[in-house]
Design an enzyme around this catalytic site. Structure first.
Site, mmCIF file in Angstrom:
data_model
loop_
_atom_site.group_PDB
_atom_site.id
_atom_site.type_symbol
_atom_site.label_atom_id
_atom_site.label_comp_id
_atom_site.label_asym_id
_atom_site.label_seq_id
_atom_site.Cartn_x
_atom_site.Cartn_y
_atom_site.Cartn_z
ATOM 1 N N HIS A 91 39.973 55.641 98.882
ATOM 2 C CA HIS A 91 38.906 55.726 99.883
ATOM 3 C C HIS A 91 38.573 57.211 99.970
ATOM 4 O O HIS A 91 39.178 57.959 100.727
ATOM 5 C CB HIS A 91 39.394 55.196 101.234
ATOM 6 C CG HIS A 91 39.689 53.739 101.209
ATOM 7 N ND1 HIS A 91 38.697 52.786 101.048
ATOM 8 C CD2 HIS A 91 40.855 53.049 101.288
ATOM 9 C CE1 HIS A 91 39.241 51.578 101.051
ATOM 10 N NE2 HIS A 91 40.548 51.710 101.189
ATOM 11 N N GLU A 120 50.903 50.834 102.331
ATOM 12 C CA GLU A 120 50.834 52.001 103.225
ATOM 13 C C GLU A 120 52.107 52.254 104.031
ATOM 14 O O GLU A 120 52.076 52.334 105.259
ATOM 15 C CB GLU A 120 49.616 51.853 104.156
ATOM 16 C CG GLU A 120 48.322 51.685 103.368
ATOM 17 C CD GLU A 120 47.103 51.346 104.234
ATOM 18 O OE1 GLU A 120 47.220 51.382 105.462
ATOM 19 O OE2 GLU A 120 46.049 51.037 103.663
ATOM 20 N N GLU A 140 40.971 50.147 95.917
ATOM 21 C CA GLU A 140 40.060 49.981 97.057
ATOM 22 C C GLU A 140 38.952 51.032 97.028
ATOM 23 O O GLU A 140 38.588 51.612 98.051
ATOM 24 C CB GLU A 140 40.846 50.087 98.377
ATOM 25 C CG GLU A 140 42.038 49.149 98.441
ATOM 26 C CD GLU A 140 42.717 49.095 99.812
ATOM 27 O OE1 GLU A 140 42.177 49.675 100.782
ATOM 28 O OE2 GLU A 140 43.782 48.471 99.899
ATOM 29 N N ASP A 180 35.918 53.349 97.312
ATOM 30 C CA ASP A 180 34.594 53.564 97.901
ATOM 31 C C ASP A 180 34.418 55.066 98.076
ATOM 32 O O ASP A 180 35.394 55.805 98.188
ATOM 33 C CB ASP A 180 34.356 52.800 99.216
ATOM 34 C CG ASP A 180 35.514 52.833 100.190
ATOM 35 O OD1 ASP A 180 36.217 53.861 100.250
ATOM 36 O OD2 ASP A 180 35.714 51.842 100.903
ATOM 37 N N ASN A 211 50.949 49.776 97.267
ATOM 38 C CA ASN A 211 49.557 50.214 97.445
ATOM 39 C C ASN A 211 49.440 51.209 98.601
ATOM 40 O O ASN A 211 49.991 50.973 99.681
ATOM 41 C CB ASN A 211 48.726 48.951 97.753
ATOM 42 C CG ASN A 211 47.235 49.191 97.819
ATOM 43 O OD1 ASN A 211 46.672 49.881 96.962
ATOM 44 N ND2 ASN A 211 46.571 48.629 98.820
HETATM 45 O O1 9MR Z 1 38.438 46.136 105.065
HETATM 46 C C1 9MR Z 1 39.448 45.759 105.961
HETATM 47 C C2 9MR Z 1 38.866 45.547 107.352
HETATM 48 O O2 9MR Z 1 37.956 44.477 107.354
HETATM 49 C C3 9MR Z 1 39.979 45.279 108.346
HETATM 50 O O3 9MR Z 1 39.455 45.217 109.656
HETATM 51 C C4 9MR Z 1 41.039 46.347 108.239
HETATM 52 C C5 9MR Z 1 42.204 46.033 109.138
HETATM 53 O O4 9MR Z 1 42.917 47.137 109.442
HETATM 54 O O5 9MR Z 1 41.515 46.463 106.907
HETATM 55 C C6 9MR Z 1 40.525 46.830 106.002
HETATM 56 O O6 9MR Z 1 41.057 46.979 104.717
HETATM 57 C C7 9MR Z 1 42.043 47.987 104.568
HETATM 58 C C8 9MR Z 1 43.018 47.506 103.520
HETATM 59 O O7 9MR Z 1 43.530 46.264 103.883
HETATM 60 C C9 9MR Z 1 44.150 48.503 103.313
HETATM 61 N N1 9MR Z 1 43.647 49.802 103.022
HETATM 62 C C10 9MR Z 1 42.625 50.325 103.918
HETATM 63 C C11 9MR Z 1 41.487 49.315 104.047
HETATM 64 C C12 9MR Z 1 40.381 49.870 104.924
HETATM 65 O O8 9MR Z 1 40.839 50.077 106.210
#
Ligand code: 9MR
Length: 378
Positions: A254, A165, A282, A284, A218
């Site tokens: 997402h 990101e 990722e 959903d 990613n």
């Molecule tokens: O699912 C993850 C969540 O448990 C964490 O709190 C969060 C931290 O910012 O990150 C979430 O996963 C993210 C992923 O690492 C990167 N892309 C977006 C995902 C959803 O926020």
């Protein structure tokens, strides 16, 4: 004597009945076991790897969760434990405990492991945010972290999200916080301290530590942000030109039931054209993007969600050339674990398994699409 004889016959009849009952029971159990073993699952049906973001606590302590992970998925992504704050909690110490649990599980069960992630603007430990050093010290810190983590899992983790990101929606690089008043830094600590070419160096450092690992960039929203999509494509072109070792792109996805499908197709087309591996990393599909508090998971919503899942899987199977199909990973396993519920504190049902890890109707839809694409019936 006769009495005994009679009793003997009765006993042997009784024993025979018992035995046949036992055999019948064994047969039923074996048949049930057999059918369970041969029962189709996502991983046995999919022509490409199929994964989920996994949490080691749930894996260790929730048998239903573990069962689904063991049987349904053949690829695992660490949801949080390999991020900076997870693996490098204090300045002078790495903590691989939880990552090691996940990696050992993957090895024991013959599953691919995708590392997530080596560098992100979020989920950084407090000590990092207050780290004081000149640009050389920052570079050293960055390089040491990447190489220590990658080297620890060399030969065990097949691929990494090296940088996560890095771009804003408008395609500019995240550098400064765009709104310091909102208490949410959407800029990037790495770009600020290391300069804009930090992404390329992250890939080089990771490659040095494990030349066999596949290295991914990613990001999210490529399907609705053409400028961000373009920025990623431009970065890939630049990296190829400079021989920066990049092997794949993660399209997080997402999305929600209203996401315009043309944008999904366009993102997949452009990612396919890079020739790199493409990972829907990722996935959903939210059914409640407007955070309606009165919402229920109605049949209508389930059908619309199923249509979107089917579209994504079908597009992936048809638009991404087979040799570039790194697979599809869903972000979490059951609806109750979804980051969406936790982050937005709203009702939502974005995944293939329900709160108790039972497959939902949308799971059957995905299975049908996977079956069709595997059979070549696209
Ligand atoms: O699912 C993850 C969540 O448990 C964490 O709190 C969060 C931290 O910012 O990150 C979430 O996963 C993210 C992923 O690492 C990167 N892309 C977006 C995902 C959803 O926020």
């Amino acid at each position: 004597m006769g009495k005994f004889k009679y009793a003997g016959i009765k006993r042997s009849l009784f024993t025979a009945t018992k035995l046949s009952l036992l055999f019948a029971a064994l047969f039923i159990i074996a048949a049930a076991g057999g059918s369970r073993q041969t029962q189709r699952t996502l991983q046995s049906t999919s022509p490409f790897p199929i994964g989920a973001a996994i949490d080691p606590g749930l894996l260790q302590h929730n048998p239903a969760y573990r069962h689904v992970v063991e049987t349904e998925f053949n690829s695992i992504t660490a949801e949080n434990v390999l991020k900076w704050a997870g693996v490098h909690p204090v300045a002078d110490r790495f903590d691989f405990t939880k990552g090691d649990i996940l990696v050992a599980f993957a090895q024991d069960h013959n599953k691919r492991f995708h590392g997530h992630n080596l560098c992100w603007y979020q989920y950084n430990p407090a000590w990092l945010r207050s780290f004081n050093g000149d640009s050389l010290a920052w570079e050293q810190l960055f390089k040491t972290h990447i190489q220590t983590v990658v080297a620890h899992y060399k030969g065990k983790i097949e691929s990494w999200d090296v940088v996560n990101e890095a771009f804003h929606e408008d395609g500019t690089l995240r550098v400064e916080d765009t709104n310091p008043a909102d208490n949410n830094d959407d800029g990037c600590i790495w770009a600020r301290h290391l300069g804009k070419d930090y992404i390329a160096r992250a890939f080089e450092y990771a490659h040095e530590a494990d030349p066999n690992a596949l290295l991914f960039y990613n990001d999210y929203n490529e399907e609705i942000s053409p400028a961000k999509l373009q920025a990623i494509i431009n970065m890939v072109k630049d990296f190829k030109h400079r021989h920066i070792p990049i092997n794949g792109l993660g399209l997080q996805m997402h999305i929600n039931i209203n996401t315009p499908q043309a944008g999904i197709t366009e993102a997949m087309r452009q990612f396919a054209a890079t020739g790199l591996q493409v990972h829907i990393a990722e996935l959903d599909i939210s059914v409640n993007p407007k955070s309606d508090t009165a919402i229920t998971y109605s049949t209508d919503l389930q059908n619309r969600q199923a249509g979107m899942f089917a579209f994504v899987v079908h597009q992936y199977a048809t638009l991404i050339p087979k040799k570039q199909q790194y697979g599809i990973t869903t972000w979490n396993v059951g609806d109750a674990d979804s980051w969406i519920r936790h982050t937005y504190r709203r009702k939502d049902w974005p995944l293939l398994f329900d709160d108790n890890y039972a497959p939902k109707p949308v799971y059957d839809t995905v299975m049908n699409v996977l079956t069709a694409v595997k059979a070549g019936r696209r």
